[in-house]
Scaffold this motif. Sequence first.
Motif, short mmCIF file in Angstrom:
data_model
loop_
_atom_site.label_atom_id
_atom_site.label_comp_id
_atom_site.label_asym_id
_atom_site.label_seq_id
_atom_site.Cartn_x
_atom_site.Cartn_y
_atom_site.Cartn_z
N ARG A 12 0.84 -1.20 0.00
CA ARG A 12 0.00 0.00 0.00
C ARG A 12 0.88 1.25 0.00
NH1 ARG A 12 -1.86 1.21 6.03
NH2 ARG A 12 0.03 0.61 7.08
N SER A 13 0.27 2.42 -0.28
CA SER A 13 1.04 3.67 -0.21
C SER A 13 0.29 4.63 0.71
CB SER A 13 1.20 4.27 -1.61
OG SER A 13 -0.07 4.52 -2.15
N LEU A 14 1.05 5.37 1.52
CA LEU A 14 0.45 6.30 2.50
C LEU A 14 0.69 7.73 2.04
CD1 LEU A 14 1.75 4.71 5.82
CD2 LEU A 14 -0.58 4.60 4.91
N PRO A 15 -0.35 8.61 2.09
CA PRO A 15 -0.09 10.00 1.73
C PRO A 15 0.80 10.66 2.79
CG PRO A 15 -2.34 9.71 2.55
CD PRO A 15 -1.71 8.36 2.52
N VAL A 16 1.71 11.53 2.35
CA VAL A 16 2.59 12.26 3.28
C VAL A 16 2.07 13.67 3.42
CG1 VAL A 16 4.89 13.21 3.56
CG2 VAL A 16 4.60 10.89 2.68
N ARG A 17 1.96 14.14 4.67
CA ARG A 17 1.60 15.55 4.90
C ARG A 17 2.90 16.32 4.99
NH1 ARG A 17 -2.77 17.72 7.85
NH2 ARG A 17 -1.38 18.56 9.42
N PRO A 18 3.25 17.11 3.96
CA PRO A 18 4.51 17.84 4.07
C PRO A 18 4.45 18.81 5.25
CG PRO A 18 3.27 18.57 2.14
CD PRO A 18 2.50 17.43 2.73
N ALA A 19 5.51 18.83 6.08
CA ALA A 19 5.54 19.74 7.23
C ALA A 19 5.67 21.17 6.72
CB ALA A 19 6.71 19.40 8.13
N VAL A 20 5.05 22.11 7.43
CA VAL A 20 5.13 23.53 7.06
C VAL A 20 5.96 24.24 8.14
CG1 VAL A 20 3.80 25.64 6.62
CG2 VAL A 20 2.87 23.43 5.94
N ASP A 21 6.88 25.11 7.68
CA ASP A 21 7.64 25.96 8.61
C ASP A 21 6.89 27.27 8.78
OD1 ASP A 21 9.80 24.02 7.68
OD2 ASP A 21 10.83 25.18 9.25
N ILE A 22 6.65 27.62 10.03
CA ILE A 22 5.80 28.77 10.35
C ILE A 22 6.57 29.66 11.32
CG2 ILE A 22 3.61 29.44 11.45
CD1 ILE A 22 2.88 26.32 10.72
N VAL A 23 6.60 30.97 11.03
CA VAL A 23 7.27 31.88 11.97
C VAL A 23 6.22 32.76 12.65
CG1 VAL A 23 7.80 33.68 10.26
CG2 VAL A 23 9.16 33.51 12.31
N PHE A 24 6.37 32.93 13.94
CA PHE A 24 5.51 33.83 14.72
C PHE A 24 6.31 35.12 14.90
CE2 PHE A 24 3.79 35.69 18.53
CZ PHE A 24 2.44 35.37 18.50
N ALA A 25 5.80 36.22 14.35
CA ALA A 25 6.57 37.48 14.39
C ALA A 25 5.65 38.60 14.85
CB ALA A 25 7.13 37.79 13.00
N SER A 26 5.71 38.91 16.13
CA SER A 26 4.87 39.99 16.66
C SER A 26 5.59 40.70 17.79
CB SER A 26 3.54 39.44 17.19
OG SER A 26 2.80 40.48 17.77
N GLN A 27 5.51 42.03 17.74
CA GLN A 27 6.10 42.81 18.83
C GLN A 27 5.08 43.04 19.95
OE1 GLN A 27 9.14 45.81 17.02
NE2 GLN A 27 7.29 45.94 15.79
N ILE A 28 3.84 42.62 19.73
CA ILE A 28 2.77 42.89 20.69
C ILE A 28 2.22 41.60 21.28
CG2 ILE A 28 0.50 43.97 20.98
CD1 ILE A 28 2.40 46.08 20.10
N GLU A 29 1.89 40.64 20.41
CA GLU A 29 1.29 39.38 20.89
C GLU A 29 2.36 38.49 21.48
OE1 GLU A 29 -1.97 38.38 20.72
OE2 GLU A 29 -2.61 40.27 19.85
N SER A 30 1.99 37.78 22.55
CA SER A 30 2.99 36.91 23.16
C SER A 30 2.86 35.51 22.58
CB SER A 30 2.79 36.93 24.68
OG SER A 30 2.50 35.67 25.14
N PRO A 31 4.00 34.91 22.17
CA PRO A 31 3.94 33.56 21.58
C PRO A 31 3.33 32.54 22.54
CG PRO A 31 6.21 34.42 21.58
CD PRO A 31 5.36 35.46 22.21
N GLU A 32 3.48 32.75 23.85
CA GLU A 32 2.95 31.76 24.83
C GLU A 32 1.43 31.66 24.74
OE1 GLU A 32 5.12 34.38 26.14
OE2 GLU A 32 6.66 32.99 25.42
N SER A 33 0.76 32.74 24.27
CA SER A 33 -0.70 32.69 24.18
C SER A 33 -1.16 31.88 22.97
CB SER A 33 -1.29 34.10 24.05
OG SER A 33 -0.85 34.91 25.08
N TRP A 34 -0.27 31.69 22.01
CA TRP A 34 -0.68 31.10 20.73
C TRP A 34 -0.03 29.75 20.45
CZ3 TRP A 34 -4.29 33.53 17.66
CH2 TRP A 34 -4.60 34.86 17.99
N LEU A 35 1.29 29.65 20.69
CA LEU A 35 2.02 28.48 20.17
C LEU A 35 1.61 27.16 20.81
CD1 LEU A 35 5.57 29.81 19.28
CD2 LEU A 35 3.52 29.63 17.89
#
Length: 325
Positions: A12-35
């Motif tokens: 059988r063959s399994l679909p691969v979910r390519p990983a996405v690189d994501i940057v969090f860039a904010s001078q106001i929002e705190s990454p701890e609230s989102w990540l």
Amino acid sequence: MAGNATIAAPGRSLPVRPAVDIVFASQIESPESWLPRLRDALPGDRFHVWPDVPDLQAVRVALVGEPPAGALGTLPNLKLIQSLWMGVDGLLADATLPCGVPIARMVDAGMVAAMAETVLVHVLDWHRHLYRYRAHQSESIWRRHRQYLASDRTVGLLGLGALGHEAARRLLSFGFKVCGWSRRPKRLEGIESFTDLDEVLRRSQVLVCLLPLTAQTRGVLNAAAFAKMPEHSCVINIARGGHVVERDLLGALDSGHLAHAYLDVFETEPLPAAHPFWRHPGVTLTPHCAALTEPRTAVPVLVENIERVRRGDPPLNLVDRAAGY
Ligand code: NAP
């Protein structure tokens, strides 16, 4: 992005979910609230917090709320700039913003609900004369004001988008008459909708600004606009400070033409201590908190757009750069 590849496996063959690189860039929002929420929802993806990005070329999505100037221009393979906020005027004003990368804004159900509550609370405060009773209480004055029915009052909404439409729905359920202004003609049940601003101004005993700040809407709440509103009406600005010509608003309040103003946003924030709005009896002010982004309801919106980038589909809530919102 590469499409979904497959891994050959015996039988059988399994679909691969390519990983996405994501940057969090904010001078106001705190990454701890989102990540933590984002990592739980997307465990296969790689999250980085600006400026700690090991490979700038790998980043496909930037999550931003006032990113450091120039940061986004260093990401050559960016597929989406996703705002954490509903308003993108600050982002679009950044001269270093890369051209050609789609920008999506946040449309967050939690924030939309919070804004509708803020509109209701201010409209009811004015309609039920509470701002006047607070002033009387400070001077031990026992005096009643005439009672009106909600259906005696017309609320004008400048902006009939995600926020304006929900506010209108809630106001209608309380029995207020509602009219609104938008750039393009609209047919919305129960709402008198106009593209001619004057039509809205002359009907509105309460005017609520829920517009994006663009070259066309800057300064829309000015002396000429106030003069077209009925005597003793009220203005609620919960969009951006740049919508109001502050000197004109003070003039309309001082002359008594406007009865009261509810202000959440200002040309300069935080509002300087010496600003006359702080002590003006005709002003109720709040510190830009009419509606805050709510990570519990906003993260699923981010996840949907990241999945769209992974699949190569167009993201939701795209910003029209030419229109400015
Ligand atoms: P939206 O969905 O993009 O709706 C914007 C509305 O404004 C639309 O109805 C649009 O008309 C109308 N409009 C834009 N330019 C116009 C013009 N030149 N003339 C007449 N109408 C015009 O935006 P939203 O999500 O409702 O948000 C509105 C703004 O609220 C945001 O941009 C942000 O600045 C502000 N906001 C403030 C806070 C706070 O805490 N104070 C929180 C969240 C958002 P069309 O329908 O024809 O496009």
